[in-house]
Design a protein around this motif. Structure first.
Motif: not given
Length: 158
Positions: A79-85
């Motif tokens: 699971k990944g989280q970044g700005v805008g994605a």
């Protein structure tokens, strides 16, 4: 987006397994890893900058091993989280003997949400293919080092 493939390694299955199950070795195969943190044998986190055309996408990626059969099979939820994605991926690999070497079959189901995900599969597929090629080449290098018994000097690595 589903991706899968096979890779042959000129190394015994135990060497391939060792690399695939060592977070420090795997971190060296992933493009753009800026840092990583091992929580335990089944969970680790990496901060990465994924190259996407102009600039890159910074993400915090959590990896959880969800299934394992020693020297044979493992599955991970990523699971990944970044700005805008947001990234959600299920991946697994299966190892088998191939003469003196090892055959790895792998599959990944990749889901991207947010503005990056809206670029569409036609745009993302070549980027994913390029990243997969990079990871597999780096994995082969790590496996050859493990086979040779090469150990990084302290202070080297991520």
């Amino acid at each position: 987006m589903n991706v899968s493939g096979e890779r042959l390694f000129e190394a015994p299955r135990s060497a391939v397994w060792k690399v695939l199950n060592d977070p420090a070795s795997m971190a060296q195969t992933m493009p753009g890893v800026e840092s990583f943190d091992v929580h335990d044998a089944r969970r680790w986190t990496a901060n990465v900058k994924i190259p996407l055309g102009l600039g890159g996408l910074k993400m915090k990626i959590d990896m959880d091993k969800t299934d394992e059969r020693d020297l044979e099979f493992a599955a991970l939820h990523i699971k990944g989280q970044g700005v805008g994605a947001m990234l959600n991926m299920q991946t697994s690999f299966e190892l088998s003997d191939n003469g003196a070497g090892t055959k790895m079959r792998w599959v990944a189901d990749v889901k991207l949400a947010g503005p990056v995900g809206s670029m569409g599969q036609r745009v993302l597929q070549p980027i994913v293919n390029q990243q997969v090629s990079h990871v597999l080449a780096a994995l082969d290098k790590q496996v050859q080092e493990a086979k040779a018994g090469a150990r990084p000097m302290s202070g080297e690595g991520p």
